[in-house]
Design an enzyme around this catalytic site. Structure first.
Site, short mmCIF file in Angstrom:
data_model
loop_
_atom_site.label_atom_id
_atom_site.label_comp_id
_atom_site.label_asym_id
_atom_site.label_seq_id
_atom_site.Cartn_x
_atom_site.Cartn_y
_atom_site.Cartn_z
N GLY A 62 0.83 -1.20 0.00
CA GLY A 62 0.00 0.00 0.00
C GLY A 62 0.86 1.25 0.00
O GLY A 62 2.06 1.19 0.30
N CYS A 88 5.30 -6.17 1.42
CA CYS A 88 5.68 -4.76 1.45
C CYS A 88 5.05 -4.05 2.66
O CYS A 88 5.43 -4.31 3.80
CB CYS A 88 5.31 -4.10 0.13
SG CYS A 88 6.14 -2.50 -0.15
N TYR A 89 4.07 -3.17 2.46
CA TYR A 89 3.40 -2.52 3.58
C TYR A 89 2.83 -3.55 4.55
O TYR A 89 2.86 -3.35 5.78
CB TYR A 89 2.29 -1.62 3.06
CG TYR A 89 1.48 -0.92 4.14
CD1 TYR A 89 1.91 0.28 4.70
CD2 TYR A 89 0.27 -1.46 4.59
CE1 TYR A 89 1.17 0.92 5.69
CE2 TYR A 89 -0.47 -0.83 5.58
CZ TYR A 89 -0.02 0.36 6.12
OH TYR A 89 -0.75 0.97 7.10
N HIS A 99 7.69 -7.44 -3.90
CA HIS A 99 6.40 -7.83 -4.49
C HIS A 99 6.57 -9.11 -5.32
O HIS A 99 6.92 -9.05 -6.51
CB HIS A 99 5.86 -6.71 -5.38
CG HIS A 99 5.36 -5.53 -4.62
ND1 HIS A 99 4.06 -5.44 -4.15
CD2 HIS A 99 5.98 -4.39 -4.22
CE1 HIS A 99 3.91 -4.30 -3.50
NE2 HIS A 99 5.06 -3.64 -3.52
N GLU A 102 4.32 -10.90 -6.51
CA GLU A 102 3.22 -11.06 -7.47
C GLU A 102 3.50 -10.45 -8.83
O GLU A 102 2.79 -10.74 -9.81
CB GLU A 102 1.93 -10.46 -6.89
CG GLU A 102 1.90 -8.94 -6.79
CD GLU A 102 2.48 -8.39 -5.50
OE1 GLU A 102 2.14 -7.26 -5.12
OE2 GLU A 102 3.28 -9.10 -4.86
N ASP A 152 -19.26 -10.95 -21.79
CA ASP A 152 -19.69 -11.01 -20.40
C ASP A 152 -21.19 -11.29 -20.27
O ASP A 152 -21.61 -12.21 -19.57
CB ASP A 152 -19.34 -9.70 -19.68
CG ASP A 152 -17.89 -9.31 -19.85
OD1 ASP A 152 -17.06 -10.22 -20.08
OD2 ASP A 152 -17.59 -8.11 -19.80
N LYS A 196 -11.84 -11.34 -16.78
CA LYS A 196 -12.27 -11.57 -18.17
C LYS A 196 -11.79 -12.92 -18.71
O LYS A 196 -12.56 -13.65 -19.35
CB LYS A 196 -11.78 -10.43 -19.06
CG LYS A 196 -12.08 -10.59 -20.54
CD LYS A 196 -13.54 -10.34 -20.87
CE LYS A 196 -13.83 -8.86 -20.86
NZ LYS A 196 -15.18 -8.56 -21.38
#
Length: 553
Positions: free
Chosen positions: A78, A109-110, A199, A201, A258, A408
């Site tokens: 964050g 991280c945060y 990070h 990710e 969708d 998606k």
């Protein structure tokens, strides 16, 4: 402590909805979002391992977390500093809850800094900030790095100012930056609490996915059993449990993947009690209504009513220039039309439809609500999607959104299983507000709509001719709110400027601009300026997301 849970209904779906997406909630990986731009990537990465993950506000009450019974909780990064007086934090009793219930916790991280500070360690503003690629050194082969070697190096992505200078009792550092000595990873294996300053990710952390996979499967014992077939089974049950045996349901079809997948799923659950409607709002692309209705009839095999409400929408949009107001106006008009359609069905079946099906996706939800974790007063809505933040509060129809927690690419996978025609699944996303968000300013002025329709048709057709359509996530022509001086037919001209926008993406949450070759761009520019009266300049948008969004408004 934080400012309390973010009261956004979009980010916090009903608990029964969450359970319906995962039969065994004890296998759930719950992400507490503290406002990082990468938070959604954590959700995506975990799901890519066939593990269901859900993201809620980092400041959610402990009762909301406990009701989900997660196996693992990941605290996101964050933008805040843990030293700020109103810095977001997890709820009181969170650490005790995790210990008592055997929940594994990973701070990123945060999130790591929050763990260190709240458990008695010390976090201070760093004299040296770390942003971008950094090589870290493995100090101990336990926990997160149990499959590594002491002294081994990994290239990771850092983005932080504060640093952990003293660890809580029971914690030890397992990785560091060898150049600065700064802590890069910590853990208390006994309490099942782990933290990384980087990070994992993001793709820039080269072994980040391997670390997440090892953490989830080898340390936490999570099982990779979540699959789209389960989603179908659970959503069919939820729809049947929600809709009464005599209830009639309306589905708003747009012609995109969708709504087509949502309609197919609901139709499988309730059959002919589903009534599909396609609304021409006057903001469609060139011959979109004719093409979409043909696809509905020939490929989807669902009865679809077509309503021409173009003048109604354009009358309401006259003079409206502010993007958010456009979306709100359009959302309100759609609901108004659905209410009238519901009245007609009531005359036919003797009972007013109570539900409206929409193909809302997880990115729509995220972008329409203030990012959780940093306090609602400091957050901002990226944009209101007409079927999320653009809906009026007094609408009479209750929503059924079976895809609301999916991305998606997951919807396309689900569509393949449901045998939705490939022609639908491969279509580029198209915004519900249509050309209203591709014409900056008043869409009703002059012949802007026709100009953009023709320019867009040329752009898309040329992309198809060159075999590029399936390589691109979304392509569009945007009209700028200015006139450009030019020379056409040996005479000075004043015409409109349009921007070409084409991006690549996996889920619409992040995107990069598509690099057309020079001959293609030259050909497109000539085709548009030669064939669309009123346009005399074509420019190219080379902005990624972030910092931009895919649509301009």
């Amino acid at each position: 402590m934080g400012s309390g849970a973010t009261n956004c209904p979009c980010i916090h779906p009903p608990m029964e909805k969450v359970v319906s997406m995962e039969e065994s909630s004890s296998n759930l990986v719950l992400i507490l979002d503290f406002g990082s731009q990468y938070t959604h990537l954590i959700t995506r990465r975990v799901r890519s391992l066939s593990v269901f993950s859900l993201c809620i506000s980092g400041t959610s009450p402990l009762s909301a977390i406990a009701s989900l019974n997660p196996r693992v909780i990941i605290l996101s990064g964050g933008p805040d500093s843990v030293h700020e007086p109103d810095a977001p934090s997890f709820a009181d009793g969170f650490v005790e809850y995790a210990e008592k219930n055997g929940v594994y916790v990973l701070g990123i991280c945060y999130g790591m800094q929050l763990i260190v500070q709240k458990l008695g360690g010390l976090v201070e503003p760093g004299t040296t900030q770390e942003y971008g690629g950094v090589d870290i050194e493995i100090l101990k082969t336990i926990g997160l790095f149990g499959n590594k070697q002491v002294g081994g190096r990994e290239h990771v992505w850092m983005s932080h100012r504060d640093v952990a200078v003293r660890l809580p009792e029971g914690f030890e550092a397992t990785a560091r930056n060898p150049k600065t000595g700064l802590v890069a990873a910590v853990e208390d294996v006994t309490r099942r609490v782990f933290g990384v300053q980087y990070h994992p990710e993001v793709t820039h952390s080269r072994d980040g996915m391997k670390t997440l996979e090892y953490f989830l499967f080898d340390i936490c014992g999570v099982k990779g059993t979540w699959k789209m077939e389960d989603v179908i089974h659970q959503e069919l049950k939820r729809i049947k449990d929600t809709v009464g045996p005599d209830d009639q349901v309306i589905c708003a079809l747009s012609g995109g993947v969708d709504s087509a997948v949502a309609a197919t799923l609901v139709h499988r659950a309730i059959g002919d009690r589903l009534h599909c409607v396609f609304v021409d709002n006057g903001l469609l692309r060139y011959k979109e209504r004719e093409r979409v209705m043909e696809i509905f009839a020939d490929h989807l095999h669902l009865p679809v009513a077509c309503i021409d409400a173009s003048q109604q929408f354009l009358d309401k949009l006259k003079g409206v220039t502010e993007p958010e107001k456009k979306r709100k106006v359009i959302g309100k008009e759609f609901i108004s039309i659905f209410d009238v359609f519901a009245q007609e069905l009531e005359h036919t079946f003797g009972k007013r439809p109570a539900y409206l099906v929409q193909g809302t996706l997880y990115p729509d939800v995220i972008e329409s609500c203030p990012p959780p974790g940093s306090g609602k007063q400091r957050s901002h809505t990226i944009k209101s999607h007409h079927n999320v933040g653009g809906l009026p509060k007094d609408m009479r129809l209750k929503l059924i959104e079976p895809l609301k927690l999916l991305f998606k690419d997951e919807v396309r996978e689900l569509g393949k299983i449901l045998k939705v025609p490939e022609k639908f699944l491969k279509r580029h996303p198209y915004p519900g507000p249509g050309l209203a968000v591709r014409i900056i300013g008043d869409v009703t002025e002059e012949s802007k709509l026709e100009m953009v329709r023709m320019a867009d048709e040329i752009f898309i057709k040329t992309i198809e001719e060159k075999g590029l359509y399936d390589r691109i996530w979304q392509a569009a022509v945007v009209m700028l709110p200015c006139l450009s001086v030019g020379v056409q037919g040996d005479q000075r001209s004043e015409g409109r400027v349009v921007a070409l926008r084409a991006v690549t993406s996996e889920d619409g949450m992040t995107a990069d601009w598509y690099a057309f070759d020079e001959p293609f761009l030259r050909e497109i520019s000539v085709r548009i300026t030669n064939n669309v009266k009123g346009i005399n300049r074509v420019v190219l948008d080379i902005t990624s997301k972030p910092p931009g969004t895919i649509e301009w408004e």
